[in-house]
Design a protein around this motif. Structure first.
Motif, PDB file in Angstrom:
ATOM      1  N   TRP A 165       0.804  -1.072   0.040  1.00  0.00           N
ATOM      2  CA  TRP A 165      -0.126   0.078   0.022  1.00  0.00           C
ATOM      3  C   TRP A 165       0.854   1.248   0.008  1.00  0.00           C
ATOM      4  CZ3 TRP A 165      -0.865  -3.786   3.793  1.00  0.00           C
ATOM      5  CH2 TRP A 165      -1.821  -4.668   3.554  1.00  0.00           C
ATOM      6  N   CYS A 166       2.301   1.248   0.366  1.00  0.00           N
ATOM      7  CA  CYS A 166       3.112   2.325   0.319  1.00  0.00           C
ATOM      8  C   CYS A 166       3.877   2.420  -0.767  1.00  0.00           C
ATOM      9  CB  CYS A 166       3.561   2.353   1.568  1.00  0.00           C
ATOM     10  SG  CYS A 166       2.544   2.412   3.163  1.00  0.00           S
ATOM     11  N   ASP A 167       4.018   3.720  -1.228  1.00  0.00           N
ATOM     12  CA  ASP A 167       4.953   4.069  -2.414  1.00  0.00           C
ATOM     13  C   ASP A 167       6.545   4.147  -1.614  1.00  0.00           C
ATOM     14  OD1 ASP A 167       3.039   4.096  -4.235  1.00  0.00           O
ATOM     15  OD2 ASP A 167       2.827   6.302  -4.193  1.00  0.00           O
ATOM     16  N   TRP A 168       6.747   4.711  -0.642  1.00  0.00           N
ATOM     17  CA  TRP A 168       7.776   5.053   0.056  1.00  0.00           C
ATOM     18  C   TRP A 168       7.875   4.565   1.700  1.00  0.00           C
ATOM     19  CZ3 TRP A 168       9.542   7.974   4.183  1.00  0.00           C
ATOM     20  CH2 TRP A 168      10.654   8.183   4.518  1.00  0.00           C
ATOM     21  N   GLN A 169       8.569   4.001   2.295  1.00  0.00           N
ATOM     22  CA  GLN A 169       8.555   4.068   3.764  1.00  0.00           C
ATOM     23  C   GLN A 169       9.830   4.161   4.525  1.00  0.00           C
ATOM     24  OE1 GLN A 169       6.187   0.324   5.146  1.00  0.00           O
ATOM     25  NE2 GLN A 169       6.711  -0.523   3.056  1.00  0.00           N
ATOM     26  N   GLY A 170       9.665   4.919   5.728  1.00  0.00           N
ATOM     27  CA  GLY A 170      10.801   4.945   6.573  1.00  0.00           C
ATOM     28  C   GLY A 170      10.178   4.458   7.998  1.00  0.00           C
ATOM     29  N   SER A 171      11.177   4.890   8.872  1.00  0.00           N
ATOM     30  CA  SER A 171      11.052   4.324  10.332  1.00  0.00           C
ATOM     31  C   SER A 171      11.613   5.266  11.281  1.00  0.00           C
ATOM     32  CB  SER A 171      11.706   2.924  10.666  1.00  0.00           C
ATOM     33  OG  SER A 171      11.830   2.702  11.988  1.00  0.00           O
ATOM     34  N   TRP A 172      11.032   5.908  12.250  1.00  0.00           N
ATOM     35  CA  TRP A 172      11.625   6.622  13.171  1.00  0.00           C
ATOM     36  C   TRP A 172      12.921   6.205  14.054  1.00  0.00           C
ATOM     37  CZ3 TRP A 172      11.835   6.094  18.577  1.00  0.00           C
ATOM     38  CH2 TRP A 172      12.293   7.196  19.284  1.00  0.00           C
ATOM     39  N   ALA A 173      12.816   4.813  14.483  1.00  0.00           N
ATOM     40  CA  ALA A 173      13.881   4.121  15.193  1.00  0.00           C
ATOM     41  C   ALA A 173      14.832   4.122  14.189  1.00  0.00           C
ATOM     42  CB  ALA A 173      13.240   2.878  15.598  1.00  0.00           C
ATOM     43  N   LEU A 174      14.954   3.733  12.887  1.00  0.00           N
ATOM     44  CA  LEU A 174      15.965   3.422  12.126  1.00  0.00           C
ATOM     45  C   LEU A 174      16.821   4.851  11.827  1.00  0.00           C
ATOM     46  CD1 LEU A 174      14.961   0.620   9.412  1.00  0.00           C
ATOM     47  CD2 LEU A 174      15.974   0.413  11.700  1.00  0.00           C
ATOM     48  N   GLN A 175      15.940   5.838  11.535  1.00  0.00           N
ATOM     49  CA  GLN A 175      16.530   7.210  11.441  1.00  0.00           C
ATOM     50  C   GLN A 175      17.277   7.657  12.699  1.00  0.00           C
ATOM     51  OE1 GLN A 175      16.345   9.020   8.546  1.00  0.00           O
ATOM     52  NE2 GLN A 175      18.014  10.123   9.637  1.00  0.00           N
ATOM     53  N   TRP A 176      16.654   7.351  13.837  1.00  0.00           N
ATOM     54  CA  TRP A 176      17.297   7.945  15.156  1.00  0.00           C
ATOM     55  C   TRP A 176      18.684   7.036  15.233  1.00  0.00           C
ATOM     56  CZ3 TRP A 176      19.446   5.713  19.157  1.00  0.00           C
ATOM     57  CH2 TRP A 176      19.793   6.097  20.506  1.00  0.00           C
ATOM     58  N   GLN A 177      18.754   5.858  14.689  1.00  0.00           N
ATOM     59  CA  GLN A 177      20.037   4.942  14.729  1.00  0.00           C
ATOM     60  C   GLN A 177      20.948   5.646  13.914  1.00  0.00           C
ATOM     61  OE1 GLN A 177      18.798   0.945  14.284  1.00  0.00           O
ATOM     62  NE2 GLN A 177      17.734   0.856  16.339  1.00  0.00           N
ATOM     63  N   ALA A 178      20.493   5.854  12.627  1.00  0.00           N
ATOM     64  CA  ALA A 178      21.439   6.287  11.762  1.00  0.00           C
ATOM     65  C   ALA A 178      21.976   7.869  12.268  1.00  0.00           C
ATOM     66  CB  ALA A 178      20.707   6.456  10.274  1.00  0.00           C
ATOM     67  N   ASP A 179      21.267   8.657  12.798  1.00  0.00           N
ATOM     68  CA  ASP A 179      21.610  10.013  13.262  1.00  0.00           C
ATOM     69  C   ASP A 179      22.655   9.805  14.334  1.00  0.00           C
ATOM     70  OD1 ASP A 179      19.975  11.236  11.384  1.00  0.00           O
ATOM     71  OD2 ASP A 179      18.419  11.892  12.896  1.00  0.00           O
ATOM     72  N   ASP A 180      22.354   8.790  15.354  1.00  0.00           N
ATOM     73  CA  ASP A 180      23.072   8.626  16.247  1.00  0.00           C
ATOM     74  C   ASP A 180      24.565   8.080  15.896  1.00  0.00           C
ATOM     75  OD1 ASP A 180      23.278   8.629  19.482  1.00  0.00           O
ATOM     76  OD2 ASP A 180      23.561   6.280  19.097  1.00  0.00           O
ATOM     77  N   ALA A 181      24.479   7.158  14.876  1.00  0.00           N
ATOM     78  CA  ALA A 181      25.797   6.689  14.330  1.00  0.00           C
ATOM     79  C   ALA A 181      26.335   7.912  13.637  1.00  0.00           C
ATOM     80  CB  ALA A 181      25.584   5.712  13.507  1.00  0.00           C
TER      81      ALA A 181
END
Length: 157
Positions: free
Chosen positions: A135-151
């Motif tokens: 159902w979604c053309d694009w997806q993302g995740s707050w948790a994965l974004q937080w982990q990427a920002d933290d790294a």
């Protein structure tokens, strides 16, 4: 001034600037793509509000799936009063909820974890991506974004 709300034993919801910062990929995609957006996780409604305020009304509608009846009761009426038909809040489990036939979302954003450092976030994000892919053309995740920002922050040190 900001809002910090305790829900349950250890879950805090905030509307701090850093909360909004970690949501930026979803906000950017929603503003770019417009249309109908799916959010899993309601919190205080910060992300839904920001998406509906996107430039030139690019986002026409937001559907939010939230498992907690308490959170829905807290934020849902406020959002409905402010945005009317442009917002739909569904009380359901994001891992099993199925949208009505014919539904299509330009963006799917998953924001359901109280602790983004939890190792379970990555496999759970992948499960949500897989479940909502039809159902979604694009997806993302707050948790994965937080982990990427933290790294990235650690790498800069």
């Amino acid at each position: 001034m900001y809002t910090r709300l305790r829900c349950g034993d250890e879950v805090y919801m905030t509307d701090l600037v850093d909360e909004l910062w970690t949501q930026r990929p979803a906000l950017e995609e929603a503003a770019r793509r417009g249309g109908h957006v799916l959010l899993t996780g309601l919190g205080l409604g910060l992300v839904a509000e920001a998406m509906l305020a996107s430039p030139v009304g690019a986002v026409e509608r937001v559907t939010v799936v939230e498992a907690s009846t308490d959170v829905v009761a807290l934020a849902g009426p406020h959002l409905a009063e402010r945005h009317g038909e442009a917002i739909e809040v569904v009380c359901a489990d994001a891992f099993t909820w199925v949208p009505p036939p014919g539904s299509r979302f330009t963006v799917g954003w998953h924001d359901i974890w109280p602790n983004p450092a939890d190792p379970a976030c990555e496999p759970e994000s992948r499960r949500l991506f897989s479940h909502h892919a039809p159902w979604c053309d694009w997806q993302g995740s707050w948790a994965l974004q937080w982990q990427a920002d933290d790294a990235a922050a650690l790498a800069e040190r």
